[in-house]
Design a protein around this motif. Structure first.
Motif, mmCIF file in Angstrom:
data_model
loop_
_atom_site.group_PDB
_atom_site.id
_atom_site.type_symbol
_atom_site.label_atom_id
_atom_site.label_comp_id
_atom_site.label_asym_id
_atom_site.label_seq_id
_atom_site.Cartn_x
_atom_site.Cartn_y
_atom_site.Cartn_z
ATOM 1 N N LYS A 76 51.102 -53.661 -80.689
ATOM 2 C CA LYS A 76 49.743 -53.892 -80.195
ATOM 3 C C LYS A 76 49.266 -52.702 -79.373
ATOM 4 O O LYS A 76 50.048 -52.036 -78.702
ATOM 5 C CB LYS A 76 49.717 -55.127 -79.281
ATOM 6 C CG LYS A 76 50.077 -56.410 -79.966
ATOM 7 C CD LYS A 76 48.892 -56.982 -80.713
ATOM 8 C CE LYS A 76 48.314 -58.142 -79.963
ATOM 9 N NZ LYS A 76 47.327 -58.894 -80.738
ATOM 10 N N LEU A 129 54.746 -56.343 -78.627
ATOM 11 C CA LEU A 129 53.802 -55.549 -77.835
ATOM 12 C C LEU A 129 53.718 -54.107 -78.312
ATOM 13 O O LEU A 129 52.666 -53.477 -78.219
ATOM 14 C CB LEU A 129 54.187 -55.587 -76.351
ATOM 15 C CG LEU A 129 53.956 -56.920 -75.663
ATOM 16 C CD1 LEU A 129 54.598 -56.934 -74.288
ATOM 17 C CD2 LEU A 129 52.462 -57.214 -75.553
ATOM 18 N N ILE A 141 53.253 -55.441 -66.596
ATOM 19 C CA ILE A 141 53.184 -54.683 -65.359
ATOM 20 C C ILE A 141 52.770 -53.252 -65.668
ATOM 21 O O ILE A 141 53.277 -52.658 -66.609
ATOM 22 C CB ILE A 141 54.555 -54.637 -64.654
ATOM 23 C CG1 ILE A 141 55.217 -56.012 -64.647
ATOM 24 C CG2 ILE A 141 54.411 -54.081 -63.246
ATOM 25 C CD1 ILE A 141 54.479 -57.062 -63.902
ATOM 26 N N ILE A 201 46.988 -52.155 -76.209
ATOM 27 C CA ILE A 201 46.284 -52.890 -75.163
ATOM 28 C C ILE A 201 45.335 -51.940 -74.468
ATOM 29 O O ILE A 201 45.744 -51.100 -73.673
ATOM 30 C CB ILE A 201 47.285 -53.512 -74.169
ATOM 31 C CG1 ILE A 201 48.206 -54.465 -74.928
ATOM 32 C CG2 ILE A 201 46.562 -54.230 -73.056
ATOM 33 C CD1 ILE A 201 49.580 -54.571 -74.367
ATOM 34 N N PRO A 202 44.057 -52.064 -74.769
ATOM 35 C CA PRO A 202 43.102 -51.088 -74.259
ATOM 36 C C PRO A 202 42.889 -51.236 -72.757
ATOM 37 O O PRO A 202 42.784 -52.340 -72.241
ATOM 38 C CB PRO A 202 41.820 -51.419 -75.024
ATOM 39 C CG PRO A 202 41.971 -52.841 -75.448
ATOM 40 C CD PRO A 202 43.418 -53.186 -75.468
ATOM 41 N N GLY A 203 42.865 -50.122 -72.062
ATOM 42 C CA GLY A 203 42.591 -50.138 -70.632
ATOM 43 C C GLY A 203 43.825 -50.333 -69.771
ATOM 44 O O GLY A 203 43.730 -50.295 -68.558
ATOM 45 N N PHE A 204 44.956 -50.580 -70.386
ATOM 46 C CA PHE A 204 46.181 -50.809 -69.623
ATOM 47 C C PHE A 204 47.229 -49.779 -69.992
ATOM 48 O O PHE A 204 47.380 -49.431 -71.157
ATOM 49 C CB PHE A 204 46.788 -52.179 -69.963
ATOM 50 C CG PHE A 204 45.905 -53.335 -69.663
ATOM 51 C CD1 PHE A 204 44.977 -53.285 -68.641
ATOM 52 C CD2 PHE A 204 46.007 -54.494 -70.405
ATOM 53 C CE1 PHE A 204 44.165 -54.370 -68.365
ATOM 54 C CE2 PHE A 204 45.200 -55.583 -70.133
ATOM 55 C CZ PHE A 204 44.279 -55.523 -69.115
ATOM 56 N N LYS A 205 47.958 -49.345 -69.025
ATOM 57 C CA LYS A 205 49.160 -48.556 -69.285
ATOM 58 C C LYS A 205 50.337 -49.421 -68.879
ATOM 59 O O LYS A 205 50.669 -49.526 -67.696
ATOM 60 C CB LYS A 205 49.126 -47.245 -68.500
ATOM 61 C CG LYS A 205 50.004 -46.155 -69.111
ATOM 62 C CD LYS A 205 49.935 -44.875 -68.282
ATOM 63 C CE LYS A 205 50.590 -45.063 -66.934
ATOM 64 N NZ LYS A 205 50.468 -43.949 -66.011
ATOM 65 N N VAL A 206 50.934 -50.072 -69.856
ATOM 66 C CA VAL A 206 52.003 -51.030 -69.574
ATOM 67 C C VAL A 206 53.306 -50.295 -69.313
ATOM 68 O O VAL A 206 53.769 -49.527 -70.144
ATOM 69 C CB VAL A 206 52.187 -52.006 -70.756
ATOM 70 C CG1 VAL A 206 53.362 -52.930 -70.487
ATOM 71 C CG2 VAL A 206 50.921 -52.807 -70.993
ATOM 72 N N SER A 207 53.888 -50.531 -68.136
ATOM 73 C CA SER A 207 55.156 -49.879 -67.841
ATOM 74 C C SER A 207 56.331 -50.820 -68.036
ATOM 75 O O SER A 207 57.429 -50.392 -68.319
ATOM 76 C CB SER A 207 55.147 -49.326 -66.419
ATOM 77 O OG SER A 207 54.899 -50.352 -65.498
ATOM 78 N N SER A 208 56.102 -52.118 -67.859
ATOM 79 C CA SER A 208 57.170 -53.068 -68.126
ATOM 80 C C SER A 208 56.590 -54.452 -68.359
ATOM 81 O O SER A 208 55.440 -54.722 -68.023
ATOM 82 C CB SER A 208 58.166 -53.105 -66.967
ATOM 83 O OG SER A 208 57.557 -53.641 -65.817
ATOM 84 N N VAL A 209 57.412 -55.297 -68.917
ATOM 85 C CA VAL A 209 56.990 -56.668 -69.184
ATOM 86 C C VAL A 209 57.851 -57.583 -68.336
ATOM 87 O O VAL A 209 59.070 -57.440 -68.307
ATOM 88 C CB VAL A 209 57.162 -57.023 -70.671
ATOM 89 C CG1 VAL A 209 56.749 -58.458 -70.929
ATOM 90 C CG2 VAL A 209 56.370 -56.072 -71.545
ATOM 91 N N GLN A 259 49.522 -50.045 -64.836
ATOM 92 C CA GLN A 259 48.350 -49.565 -64.112
ATOM 93 C C GLN A 259 47.148 -49.532 -65.046
ATOM 94 O O GLN A 259 47.288 -49.359 -66.241
ATOM 95 C CB GLN A 259 48.596 -48.143 -63.592
ATOM 96 C CG GLN A 259 49.581 -48.080 -62.449
ATOM 97 C CD GLN A 259 49.895 -46.639 -62.111
ATOM 98 O OE1 GLN A 259 50.971 -46.136 -62.398
ATOM 99 N NE2 GLN A 259 48.932 -45.961 -61.503
ATOM 100 N N GLN A 281 53.900 -61.426 -67.565
ATOM 101 C CA GLN A 281 53.027 -60.439 -66.935
ATOM 102 C C GLN A 281 53.342 -59.054 -67.503
ATOM 103 O O GLN A 281 54.503 -58.656 -67.541
ATOM 104 C CB GLN A 281 53.236 -60.399 -65.418
ATOM 105 C CG GLN A 281 52.653 -61.582 -64.695
ATOM 106 C CD GLN A 281 52.468 -61.358 -63.195
ATOM 107 O OE1 GLN A 281 51.559 -61.904 -62.617
ATOM 108 N NE2 GLN A 281 53.313 -60.577 -62.581
#
Lengths: 134, 134
Positions: free
Chosen positions: B115, B112, A130, B117-125, A132, A128
């Motif tokens: 990459k 990652l 994680i 990832i459009p539309g997402f602000k990934v803070s953690s995996v 916003q 996943q």
DNA sequence: GTGATTGCAAATTTTTTGCAAGATA
DNA sequence: TATCTTGCAAAAAATTTGCAATCAC
């Protein structure tokens, strides 16, 4: 709608109108909790109660028509897509979104395949992202 | 126990006996739900109620002393280890176990990172190995 | 027709909230 | 002392259960 009826039937469950409606709702929603399914269906199928929804979702999971998803709030979520895929999980809204990245899945499975994890019988890997919604 | 007191204090919370006891319980348990903390402490600290436990766990999460974990049942779990690590999740018992594998984390982060990832602000995996204790 | 399924209501489990009393810095 | 925190009780949210009526095969 024929496909749904067949799918349910093949799984060994009786294809009741309720089950067909719930599966169709899950197809529209993708990822959902029981109350989201109620809301999705209460105009179309007002007799459907939350208890039945839970029972049906649970039996779908048992038969492999749905998979459970993982959340950090106190609710159960279900996913209509049972194939191997990655999720984006929005911690603000507790929503799940598919993120198809077969290469990453392959990468991780390859890595884990070469490892021996003692004491664990790994049946699947859940990744996943994680964050916003941007 | 000095370390815990400092840790809580540094986070900006008052180091009450209840908070110290709850944090210590989390250190022993590693991953736990609110009721597991109650059980862990009700001999030592019987005045601690479930409401306080929830309040304290929630404030710990806000201050970064704990992180939430992801489960497929209807309960909230907390993790005392806030560094980046992988989990083994037993779907039978809904228990979490740490699985330290920095190489896998590095592998995934590297992938990652390359990459977008459009539309997402990934803070953690979050990577969970799903399965059962062997 | 028969066993599986639904719908209802009630119970259980889990989490949250309001507020007075008490403790911390 | 002033503010934050706890403990209690009650409410809210989420899930499960029992059982009689109904439906799918």
């Amino acid at each position: 709608m024929l496909k749904i009826k067949e799918k349910i039937h093949e799984s060994g469950l009786k294809a009741t109108p309720q089950r067909i409606a719930i599966y169709a709702a899950m197809q529209r929603l993708g990822h959902a909790s029981a109350d989201m399914v109620v809301e999705e269906l209460n105009n179309v199928f007002p007799s459907l109660t939350i208890a039945t929804i839970y029972n049906v979702l649970e039996s779908f999971v048992e038969k492999g028509l749905l998979v459970r998803r993982y959340s950090s709030n106190n609710k159960m979520y279900f996913d209509v897509n049972t194939y191997d895929h990655i999720h984006f999980y929005d911690v603000e809204s507790n929503t799940h979104r598919d993120y198809s990245d077969p290469e990453l899945i392959r990468l991780v499975n390859e890595y884990l395949g070469s490892k021996d994890i003692p004491g664990f019988k790994v049946s699947s890997v859940d990744i996943q992202l994680i964050g916003q919604m941007a």
